[in-house]
Design an enzyme around this catalytic site. Structure first.
Site, PDB file in Angstrom:
ATOM      1  N   LYS A   8      62.474 -50.447  29.911  1.00  8.88           N
ATOM      2  CA  LYS A   8      61.880 -51.374  30.874  1.00  8.88           C
ATOM      3  C   LYS A   8      61.925 -52.803  30.324  1.00  8.88           C
ATOM      4  CE  LYS A   8      57.467 -51.917  33.305  1.00  8.88           C
ATOM      5  NZ  LYS A   8      56.198 -51.269  33.632  1.00  8.88           N
ATOM      6  N   GLU A  65      62.660 -49.038  18.741  1.00 14.04           N
ATOM      7  CA  GLU A  65      63.423 -47.802  18.569  1.00 14.04           C
ATOM      8  C   GLU A  65      64.683 -47.818  19.435  1.00 14.04           C
ATOM      9  OE1 GLU A  65      60.198 -48.067  19.154  1.00 14.04           O
ATOM     10  OE2 GLU A  65      59.029 -46.468  18.213  1.00 14.04           O
ATOM     11  N   GLY A  84      55.783 -47.068  32.626  1.00 11.31           N
ATOM     12  CA  GLY A  84      56.769 -46.270  31.893  1.00 11.31           C
ATOM     13  C   GLY A  84      56.609 -44.782  32.136  1.00 11.31           C
ATOM     14  N   ARG A  85      55.384 -44.278  31.987  1.00 12.89           N
ATOM     15  CA  ARG A  85      55.171 -42.825  32.101  1.00 12.89           C
ATOM     16  C   ARG A  85      55.173 -42.359  33.548  1.00 12.89           C
ATOM     17  NH1 ARG A  85      51.117 -45.599  30.014  1.00 12.89           N
ATOM     18  NH2 ARG A  85      49.081 -45.683  30.993  1.00 12.89           N
ATOM     19  N   GLU A 119      48.160 -40.878  27.484  1.00 12.66           N
ATOM     20  CA  GLU A 119      48.343 -42.331  27.445  1.00 12.66           C
ATOM     21  C   GLU A 119      47.599 -42.978  28.616  1.00 12.66           C
ATOM     22  OE1 GLU A 119      51.936 -44.723  25.539  1.00 12.66           O
ATOM     23  OE2 GLU A 119      52.431 -44.079  27.563  1.00 12.66           O
ATOM     24  N   HIS A 135      52.351 -14.740  21.227  1.00 10.67           N
ATOM     25  CA  HIS A 135      52.544 -14.176  19.888  1.00 10.67           C
ATOM     26  C   HIS A 135      52.182 -15.181  18.814  1.00 10.67           C
ATOM     27  CE1 HIS A 135      54.609 -10.634  21.569  1.00 10.67           C
ATOM     28  NE2 HIS A 135      54.874 -11.504  22.536  1.00 10.67           N
ATOM     29  N   LYS A 189      52.399 -50.773  16.406  1.00 14.74           N
ATOM     30  CA  LYS A 189      53.677 -51.506  16.545  1.00 14.74           C
ATOM     31  C   LYS A 189      53.632 -52.805  15.743  1.00 14.74           C
ATOM     32  CE  LYS A 189      54.862 -50.487  21.368  1.00 14.74           C
ATOM     33  NZ  LYS A 189      55.075 -51.082  22.671  1.00 14.74           N
TER      34      LYS A 189
HETATM   35  C1  G6Q Z   1      54.649 -45.645  29.066  1.00 11.51           C
HETATM   36  C2  G6Q Z   1      54.628 -46.535  27.917  1.00 11.51           C
HETATM   37  C3  G6Q Z   1      55.698 -46.299  26.891  1.00 11.51           C
HETATM   38  C4  G6Q Z   1      57.048 -46.909  27.237  1.00 11.51           C
HETATM   39  C5  G6Q Z   1      57.919 -46.924  25.990  1.00 11.51           C
HETATM   40  C6  G6Q Z   1      59.289 -47.462  26.246  1.00 11.51           C
HETATM   41  O1  G6Q Z   1      53.889 -45.685  29.983  1.00 11.51           O
HETATM   42  O2  G6Q Z   1      54.571 -47.826  28.352  1.00 11.51           O
HETATM   43  O3  G6Q Z   1      55.904 -44.944  26.596  1.00 11.51           O
HETATM   44  O4  G6Q Z   1      57.657 -46.201  28.263  1.00 11.51           O
HETATM   45  O5  G6Q Z   1      57.273 -47.674  24.987  1.00 11.51           O
HETATM   46  O6  G6Q Z   1      59.221 -48.776  26.712  1.00 11.51           O
HETATM   47  P1  G6Q Z   1      60.499 -49.479  27.280  1.00 11.51           P
HETATM   48  O7  G6Q Z   1      60.947 -48.747  28.480  1.00 11.51           O
HETATM   49  O8  G6Q Z   1      60.093 -50.888  27.585  1.00 11.51           O
HETATM   50  O9  G6Q Z   1      61.547 -49.424  26.180  1.00 11.51           O
END
Ligand code: G6Q
Length: 550
Positions: A211, A217, A275-276, A361, A392, A512
């Protein structure tokens, strides 16, 4: 943001009524509830989007349900749902609307953000994704050396990874056999090294899904992927290779261009998609390439069916609202700390991982939307793995441990693959577990079987362990969309009742920031001046020494 602090939900009379009622329910056993009401198994069920939800095996009565529904009404869950679905900026700490439901809205809907109807934008991106997905699937999208794509690697993390990764595996029976779709997320280089080790650069397409397009990462993995590609295709291929082998999914066109990806090959989304909550946006491009645009649209229909149900069904018949309310019942009035999700479907292997982010989250917060510290429990620890494997392993604790862990059992009438007797055995276990958890086995029953002495206690099952059963026809794209939306709105229901902002995630920031401070301390040639606590300083020094640094 408002400055008038709303009263905590725990100060409401509806909360007090539930607390009083829970005292009288504490000693009531599911055996008694079923014995006194033979219709319970038929009455405590809901049908939604082809899913049959049975909540009869919960420690509740009609009175419990009335009190829970009264709580939902007292906090105006309906009004909050309307505000979310019509574009109000309910994510107040980030000043954003929360419109994942617009991602699956029909084309003729009008949902406005700042006076602009966003639905045509959503459909324009879906159409662009479909066009691109078809090109890759048909082989007409060629790599820089003229070969068709055989492997797609999605690079993303968190919300830009968990959803498409979960769904691509869940819907594997619907995927194009000629394409291999993989996911790289971890900044641990072993992830990308392992996932690219057997790949041919000429036939590999990378989707960089981020996003913000600044996530450490993802940008590190994207840079390594670009280096890997250029090393194999020759630096001469340069910009052309990046253009043919990289596309982006992002809201940040400038950052995408700066990386070297042509913004013509960028699939956009918007700041009102968290994001989620983004797997049904362009973040799902890898999934769409795997299963095709039609199946992807079927999945959106499943989401939409549950959205409509959640927005309109009375709460006594409203599946996500009931799931949310039952979680409140156990978490706030019975001391339950966790919630386990147990799909009896191997293809839902990472469904609980996905839900973990969605739920934890969103509702892992300890202040309300106006910053007041809560005096009650909020989001549960969510976990789970597919049955029967867990039987199990950790089910021992579910059956005889000291903790109350409400469970969702998810199963399907029809298997993905009909293999001998497998599916009927799987489902026999599925039905057996909720029965065993609810009714247990009394000491008298154990004794009647011949056990004596201490063995009686060891072999006794108290029962009274609550479960929800979600039974679908088959794990299809539509069903998966419906399942995800069920949990999205369950989380929303709980967030509204607890008075939280379920749509920010400030809790991920501190780590972070510290990591960015520590990274140069690990790599500098000269010994850094460390100003952390004595434990962190010593650990950093030990790491540097072991890596041969001063
Ligand atoms: C979700 C969070 C988080 C996000 C990641 C990736 O709700 O905001 O999991 O999706 O940190 O972020 P980017 O899409 O900006 O790389």
């Amino acid at each position: 943001m408002t400055t008038d602090a709303a009263p905590l939900v725990s100060s409401r009379p509806e909360w007090a009524a539930l607390a009083a009622h829970s005292t009288s329910m504490r000693e009531v056993h599911l055996r008694d509830l079923f014995a006194t009401d033979p219709t319970r198994g038929e009455r405590y069920t809901v049908e939604v989007a082809g899913l049959h939800l049975d909540y009869a095996k919960h420690r509740i009565t009609d009175e419990t349900l009335d009190l829970l529904v009264a709580l939902a009404e007292a906090v105006d869950l309906r009004g909050a749902t309307q505000r979310m679905m019509t574009g109000a900026r309910i994510n107040v700490t980030e000043g954003r609307a929360v419109l994942h439901t617009a991602l699956r809205a029909p084309a003729d809907r009008d949902i406005e953000v700042d006076g602009r109807n966003v639905v045509p934008d959503v459909h324009a991106v879906l159409d662009a994704m479909a066009g691109f997905a078809e090109q890759v699937r048909s082989g007409s999208w060629k790599g820089v050396t003229g070969k068709a794509i055989t492997t797609v690697v999605n690079i993303g993390i968190g919300g830009s990874d968990l959803g498409p990764a979960m769904a691509t595996f869940a819907l594997a029976p619907y995927a194009a056999e000629s394409l291999d779709v993989r996911f790289v997320s971890n900044v641990d280089g072993d992830d990308i090294a392992h996932k690219t080790a057997d790949l041919d650069a000429e036939t590999t397409l990378f989707i960089v899904a981020s996003k913000t397009f600044t996530t450490q990462e993802t940008m590190t993995n994207a840079a390594s992927a670009r280096a890997w590609l250029l090393e194999r295709l020759g630096a001469d291929a340069g910009a052309d290779a990046v253009a043919r082998h990289f596309v982006a999914v992002s809201t940040a066109a400038d950052e995408v261009a700066a990386f070297g990806i042509d913004t013509a090959n960028m699939f956009g989304f918007w700041d009102w998609v968290g994001g989620r909550y983004s797997m049904d946006s362009a973040v799902g491009l890898s999934l769409m390439i795997a299963i095709g645009p039609d199946a992807f649209r079927d999945m959106l229909s499943g989401f939409r069916a549950v959205d409509e149900h959640f927005a309109s069904a009375p709460y006594r018949e409203n599946a996500p609202a009931l799931m949310g309310l039952l979680g409140i019942w156990y978490g706030n009035f019975f001391g339950a700390q966790s919630h386990v999700v147990l799909p009896y479907a191997q293809y839902l292997d990472s469904f609980a991982d996905y839900l973990q982010q969605l739920d934890m989250e969103s509702n892992g917060k300890s202040v309300t939307i106006d910053g007041t510290r809560v005096d009650y429990e909020t989001g549960p620890v969510v976990w789970g793995t597919p049955g029967t494997n867990g039987q199990h392993a950790y089910y021992q604790l579910l059956h005889q441990g000291t903790k109350l862990i409400p469970a969702d059992f998810i199963g399907f009438v029809h298997p993905g693959a009909e293999v001998g007797v497998h599916h009927d055995l799987l489902m026999a276990n599925f039905f057996a577990q909720t029965e065993a958890l609810a009714f247990g086995k009394s000491a008298a029953e154990v004794e009647a079987e011949g056990a004596t002495g201490a063995l009686i206690a060891h072999k006794t099952f108290e029962g009274n362990r609550p479960t929800t059963t979600i039974l679908g026809e088959k794990l299809t794209p539509f069903t998966l969309g419906a399942l995800i939306a069920l949990y999205e709105h369950k989380v929303f229901t709980q967030g509204i009742i607890w008075g939280l902002n379920s749509f920010d995630q400030w809790g991920v920031q501190l780590g972070k920031v510290l990591a960015n401070r520590i990274a140069p301390e690990l790599t500098s040639d000269a010994a850094p001046d460390l100003a952390h606590d004595s434990s962190t300083n010593a650990l950093i020094r030990r790491y540097r020494t072991a890596r041969g640094r001063a």
